[in-house]
Structure formats: structure tokens, C-alpha cells
Design an enzyme around this catalytic site. Structure first.
Site, PDB file in Angstrom:
ATOM      1  N   ARG A 231       0.844  -1.189   0.000  1.00  0.00           N
ATOM      2  CA  ARG A 231       0.000   0.000   0.000  1.00  0.00           C
ATOM      3  C   ARG A 231       0.884   1.244   0.000  1.00  0.00           C
ATOM      4  NH1 ARG A 231      -3.620  -2.413  -1.653  1.00  0.00           N
ATOM      5  NH2 ARG A 231      -5.697  -2.751  -0.787  1.00  0.00           N
ATOM      6  N   HIS A 279      -1.291   0.862  -9.718  1.00  0.00           N
ATOM      7  CA  HIS A 279      -1.988  -0.053  -8.806  1.00  0.00           C
ATOM      8  C   HIS A 279      -2.600  -1.198  -9.618  1.00  0.00           C
ATOM      9  CE1 HIS A 279      -3.993  -0.418  -4.640  1.00  0.00           C
ATOM     10  NE2 HIS A 279      -3.980  -1.594  -5.227  1.00  0.00           N
TER      11      HIS A 279
HETATM   12  P1  NDP Z   1      -1.791 -11.209   4.473  1.00  0.00           P
HETATM   13  O1  NDP Z   1      -2.702 -10.691   5.501  1.00  0.00           O
HETATM   14  O2  NDP Z   1      -1.893 -12.634   4.030  1.00  0.00           O
HETATM   15  O3  NDP Z   1      -0.269 -10.984   4.934  1.00  0.00           O
HETATM   16  C1  NDP Z   1       0.179  -9.832   5.543  1.00  0.00           C
HETATM   17  C2  NDP Z   1       1.608 -10.040   5.978  1.00  0.00           C
HETATM   18  O4  NDP Z   1       2.121  -8.812   6.526  1.00  0.00           O
HETATM   19  C3  NDP Z   1       1.732 -11.090   7.103  1.00  0.00           C
HETATM   20  O5  NDP Z   1       2.908 -11.843   6.933  1.00  0.00           O
HETATM   21  C4  NDP Z   1       1.843 -10.230   8.354  1.00  0.00           C
HETATM   22  O6  NDP Z   1       2.560 -10.819   9.428  1.00  0.00           O
HETATM   23  C5  NDP Z   1       2.645  -9.069   7.809  1.00  0.00           C
HETATM   24  N1  NDP Z   1       2.496  -7.896   8.679  1.00  0.00           N
HETATM   25  C6  NDP Z   1       1.388  -7.160   8.919  1.00  0.00           C
HETATM   26  N2  NDP Z   1       1.652  -6.165   9.777  1.00  0.00           N
HETATM   27  C7  NDP Z   1       2.954  -6.286  10.094  1.00  0.00           C
HETATM   28  C8  NDP Z   1       3.825  -5.560  10.927  1.00  0.00           C
HETATM   29  N3  NDP Z   1       3.397  -4.505  11.647  1.00  0.00           N
HETATM   30  N4  NDP Z   1       5.103  -5.958  11.011  1.00  0.00           N
HETATM   31  C9  NDP Z   1       5.547  -7.035  10.311  1.00  0.00           C
HETATM   32  N5  NDP Z   1       4.772  -7.764   9.497  1.00  0.00           N
HETATM   33  C10 NDP Z   1       3.492  -7.392   9.380  1.00  0.00           C
HETATM   34  O7  NDP Z   1      -1.931 -10.241   3.220  1.00  0.00           O
HETATM   35  P2  NDP Z   1      -1.686 -10.566   1.670  1.00  0.00           P
HETATM   36  O8  NDP Z   1      -0.360 -11.186   1.537  1.00  0.00           O
HETATM   37  O9  NDP Z   1      -2.852 -11.279   1.099  1.00  0.00           O
HETATM   38  O10 NDP Z   1      -1.698  -9.086   1.067  1.00  0.00           O
HETATM   39  C11 NDP Z   1      -0.765  -8.123   1.490  1.00  0.00           C
HETATM   40  C12 NDP Z   1      -1.171  -6.753   0.984  1.00  0.00           C
HETATM   41  O11 NDP Z   1      -0.930  -6.650  -0.422  1.00  0.00           O
HETATM   42  C13 NDP Z   1      -2.653  -6.395   1.108  1.00  0.00           C
HETATM   43  O12 NDP Z   1      -2.990  -6.021   2.420  1.00  0.00           O
HETATM   44  C14 NDP Z   1      -2.788  -5.257   0.120  1.00  0.00           C
HETATM   45  O13 NDP Z   1      -2.505  -4.041   0.772  1.00  0.00           O
HETATM   46  C15 NDP Z   1      -1.699  -5.543  -0.914  1.00  0.00           C
HETATM   47  N6  NDP Z   1      -2.235  -5.880  -2.240  1.00  0.00           N
HETATM   48  C16 NDP Z   1      -1.875  -5.101  -3.300  1.00  0.00           C
HETATM   49  C17 NDP Z   1      -2.322  -5.404  -4.566  1.00  0.00           C
HETATM   50  C18 NDP Z   1      -1.856  -4.608  -5.735  1.00  0.00           C
HETATM   51  O14 NDP Z   1      -2.340  -4.834  -6.857  1.00  0.00           O
HETATM   52  N7  NDP Z   1      -0.934  -3.694  -5.558  1.00  0.00           N
HETATM   53  C19 NDP Z   1      -3.196  -6.563  -4.819  1.00  0.00           C
HETATM   54  C20 NDP Z   1      -3.500  -7.314  -3.633  1.00  0.00           C
HETATM   55  C21 NDP Z   1      -3.033  -6.967  -2.393  1.00  0.00           C
HETATM   56  P3  NDP Z   1       2.032 -12.164  10.131  1.00  0.00           P
HETATM   57  O15 NDP Z   1       2.283 -13.250   9.110  1.00  0.00           O
HETATM   58  O16 NDP Z   1       2.866 -12.303  11.333  1.00  0.00           O
HETATM   59  O17 NDP Z   1       0.566 -11.960  10.397  1.00  0.00           O
HETATM   60  C1  OXD Z   2      -6.095  -5.483  -3.174  1.00  0.00           C
HETATM   61  C2  OXD Z   2      -5.673  -4.529  -4.206  1.00  0.00           C
HETATM   62  O1  OXD Z   2      -5.976  -5.187  -1.985  1.00  0.00           O
HETATM   63  O2  OXD Z   2      -6.006  -4.745  -5.389  1.00  0.00           O
HETATM   64  O3  OXD Z   2      -6.565  -6.580  -3.537  1.00  0.00           O
HETATM   65  O4  OXD Z   2      -4.990  -3.566  -3.893  1.00  0.00           O
END
Ligand code: NDP
Ligand code: OXD
Length: 316
Positions: A231, A279
Site C-alpha cells: 500500500r 496499482h
Molecule cells: P496477508 O494478511 O496474508 O499478509 C500480511 C503479511 O504482513 C503477514 O505476513 C503479516 O505478518 C505481515 N504484517 C502485517 N503487519 C505487520 C507488521 N506490523 N510488522 C511485520 N509484518 C506485518 O496479506 P496478503 O499477503 O494477502 O496481502 C498483502 C497486501 O498486499 C494487502 O494487504 C494489500 O494491501 C496488498 N495488495 C496489493 C495489490 C496490488 O495490486 N498492488 C493486490 C492485492 C493486495 P504475520 O504473518 O505475522 O501476520
Molecule cells: C487489493 C488490491 O488489496 O487490489 O486486492 O490492492
């Protein structure tokens, strides 16, 4: 069979895409469109949403479950009047695969000097540049969730040395992992940093000057590269630009921005060592989104637990 409860759709996606997907979705379930201001949403029990209207929850006060139109839920958790009901994230193989494609593409683009070669091409310059092998670089993935883990594995397949960081330590074959308290150790080993973190109060602005200064300098590409598809709110764009200008960073690939669309006067558009995508690293497939929501609604109706439910306290 008990009467099927109405599902409301409020997705700020391209209308034709939603219409086409809806034509073959939710068979037997009543579907209401929030975009129709006259439709009565008071009976709706489920909502599939992406950047919904501010008044959705006033119009639909009897919702039981919210389905996010994407993997990220920051746009939902900050909504006014958000009801205290489960929120389900979108988790889908195609979304995951396409994110990994984007991440691997960016890592290889910087490894193989694509921005520099494109500049040379425009200038009709025939000059070979130094190109290390993937194994000479360590890619550090911040966020080892659904997307981060798949990207890490695919980067590994391409030959990169891969390490990963997440709040709680993960065990992933062939990938050294660090937990939240080990950020320094992780950064000091990282030549290419990949951001796949959700936007939460803890991750807002995490990619700033102080963090970039802790990345390894003098690696195979000389200077570290920053790749972010999590993000935009997690990056301090003025610091990204300053780090690129001062040489703290050698390049960047950015899919997400503090403000989207990226303002036309952002210096990032013009920087030769920066790749900007709108994005678009991995867009949700609306048909898969509806299939997923229907399957989960059917589970819920049978009294089975929902999957991929957001932890509101953690913020993702
Ligand atoms: P998940 O919820 O599966 O994974 C999030 C990861 O981030 C986990 O490993 C979590 O740790 C870690 N995390 C969260 N907060 C912290 C922190 N404070 N410190 C360290 N690690 C942290 O999410 P996804 O993998 O499915 O998606 C990740 C992000 O990708 C989404 O939230 C979205 O913002 C973005 N996205 C962007 C897209 C694009 O087109 N650009 C498309 C889809 C998603 P833990 O494993 O310990 O919980
Ligand atoms: C998502 C994105 O969060 O597209 O899936 O950013």
C-alpha cells in the site's frame, strides 16, 4: 430450504466487468446493486464491497458479513459506521499468482538493468552494462502473508537468495525468515526490498528514510532497490525520491502510492531508475471474487466458519 438472503454489491470497479461477472454469479441468491439509489437494502445480509459509498451501512443496517473486493482491507476498516461483523479478505490463486509475476518481473528488471537499457535504446546507444546473477543478490520480502510467501518462493525459483520478515516468524523452505523484532538484521542483509505489507497503524510510513538507510549498500547492484506493491500509505514518497536522488536507493518499482492516481507533478514519473505501474500489480478477478463470496456465504449458512477473516485488532 430457508429463503436465501439478499447480497448487496458495492464495488467501485469498472461497471462492465461487474455486470459481466454478475450475469453468471450467485445463482439463486437475490443480488442488490448499491449503485441504484432507490433500491431498498434493509434486507441485505451480505455485502461485497470495494471503496463503498459512505452511506452503505445506513442503507443496509442488517448485514451479517462483509466481503472485501480485494486482499487489502484498509479501505474498509476506516469506513464510518462500520458494523461490528466479520470481514472476509479476498484470497484467490489467480490474485496471488499475478502478484508474484509482478514482483518477479520487477526484481528481474532491476537485476537485468531494464530501465537503463530502455534509456540506451531511446538514445541508440550500444553499450553492455554489468549484470550480476540473481544468486548474487538477496531479496528481502517484507510481509510473508499469502502474497509475500508466494512471491518469495517464486523469487527463489529464479535464483535469488531470498529472506523474509513478518510480525510472527514464518517457516518457509529455503528462505531465512525474521520476526518483527529482527528488522535491523533483515534490512542489513537486503539488496532488493519487496513491500507486501497491509496498511495498518503499524505499517503506515514504515518505508522511510531511516529504513532505507539500513539496507545493505555495496551489494551486487551497488545500491539497494525498493519494490512496493503493498500500500502507498506505507511509503513516505518524499523519502523515496530523496533516497533515489542521493543514491541511498539505486532504483525502485512502485505500484502503490500515497495518493492514487499518482499526481502528475510527482517526480517519480520522471525518474529514470523508477518503474511506475498504476496499482495494477494484481487486480481482483470479479468472477473469482463472486465465486469466493458465494462459497463462503454457503459455508456460513450451514454454520461452518468463514475463512480469511480479518483480525480487526491487528488491522489486516
Ligand atoms: P496477508 O494478511 O496474508 O499478509 C500480511 C503479511 O504482513 C503477514 O505476513 C503479516 O505478518 C505481515 N504484517 C502485517 N503487519 C505487520 C507488521 N506490523 N510488522 C511485520 N509484518 C506485518 O496479506 P496478503 O499477503 O494477502 O496481502 C498483502 C497486501 O498486499 C494487502 O494487504 C494489500 O494491501 C496488498 N495488495 C496489493 C495489490 C496490488 O495490486 N498492488 C493486490 C492485492 C493486495 P504475520 O504473518 O505475522 O501476520
Ligand atoms: C487489493 C488490491 O488489496 O487490489 O486486492 O490492492
Amino acid at each position: 430450504m430457508p429463503a436465501r438472503k439478499p447480497i448487496v454489491i458495492d464495488l467501485k470497479f469498472e461497471r462492465s466487468q461487474v455486470d459481466a461477472a454478475l450475469a453468471n454469479a450467485f445463482s439463486g441468491w437475490p443480488v442488490l446493486r448499491a449503485s441504484d439509489p432507490d433500491v431498498d437494502l434493509s434486507e441485505a445480509r451480505y455485502a461485497v464491497i470495494w471503496k463503498p459509498d459512505q452511506n452503505l451501512f445506513r442503507r443496509a443496517p442488517n448485514l451479517e458479513v462483509l466481503f472485501s473486493g480485494g486482499a487489502g482491507v484498509d479501505h474498509i476498516l476506516t469506513l464510518p459506521d462500520l458494523p461490528d461483523i466479520p470481514i472476509v479478505r479476498f484470497v484467490d490463486d489467480s490474485l496471488t499468482t499475478r502478484m508474484s509475476e509482478w514482483v518477479v518481473l520487477q526484481a528481474l528488471s532491476h537485476l537485468r538493468q531494464v530501465p537503463a537499457y530502455l534509456k540506451q535504446q531511446r538514445e541508440r546507444q550500444w553499450r553492455e552494462l554489468s549484470q550480476p546473477e540473481a544468486k548474487d543478490l538477496t531479496v528481502g520480502v517484507m510481509g510473508l502473508g499469502v502474497l509475500g510467501q508466494d512471491s518469495a518462493r517464486k523469487l527463489k525459483i529464479m535464483g535469488f537468495n531470498v529472506i523474509g520478515w513478518s510480525r510472527s516468524r514464518k517457516a518457509i523452505d529455503g528462505i531465512e525468515t525474521f520476526d518483527g523484532a529482527e528488522l535491523d538484521a533483515f534490512l542489513s542483509r537486503t539488496d532488493m526490498l519487496v513491500g507486501l505489507l497491509p496498511l495498518t497503524p503499524d505499517t503506515r510510513g514504515i518505508f522511510d528514510a531511516a529504513l532505507f538507510s539500513r539496507l545493505r549498500q555495496g551489494g551486487a547492484l551497488a545500491r539497494p532497490v525498493f519494490i512496493n506493491a503493498g500500500r502507498g500509505g506505507s511509503q513516505v514518497e518524499a523519502d523515496v525520491v530523496a533516497a533515489l536522488e542521493s543514491g541511498v536507493l539505486g532504483g525502485a518499482s512502485l505500484d502503490v502510492f500515497e495518493k492514487e492516481p499518482l499526481p502528475t507533478d510527482s517526480p517519480l514519473w520522471r525518474m529514470e531508475n523508477v518503474i511506475v505501474t498504476p496499482h495494477a500489480a494484481s487486480a481482483s478477478d470479479v468472477r473469482a471474487l463472486f465465486r469466493n463470496a458465494q462459497a463462503q456465504i454457503e459455508r456460513h449458512e450451514k454454520g461452518e466458519p468463514l475463512q480469511n477473516v480479518v483480525d480487526r485488532r491487528a488491522g489486516y
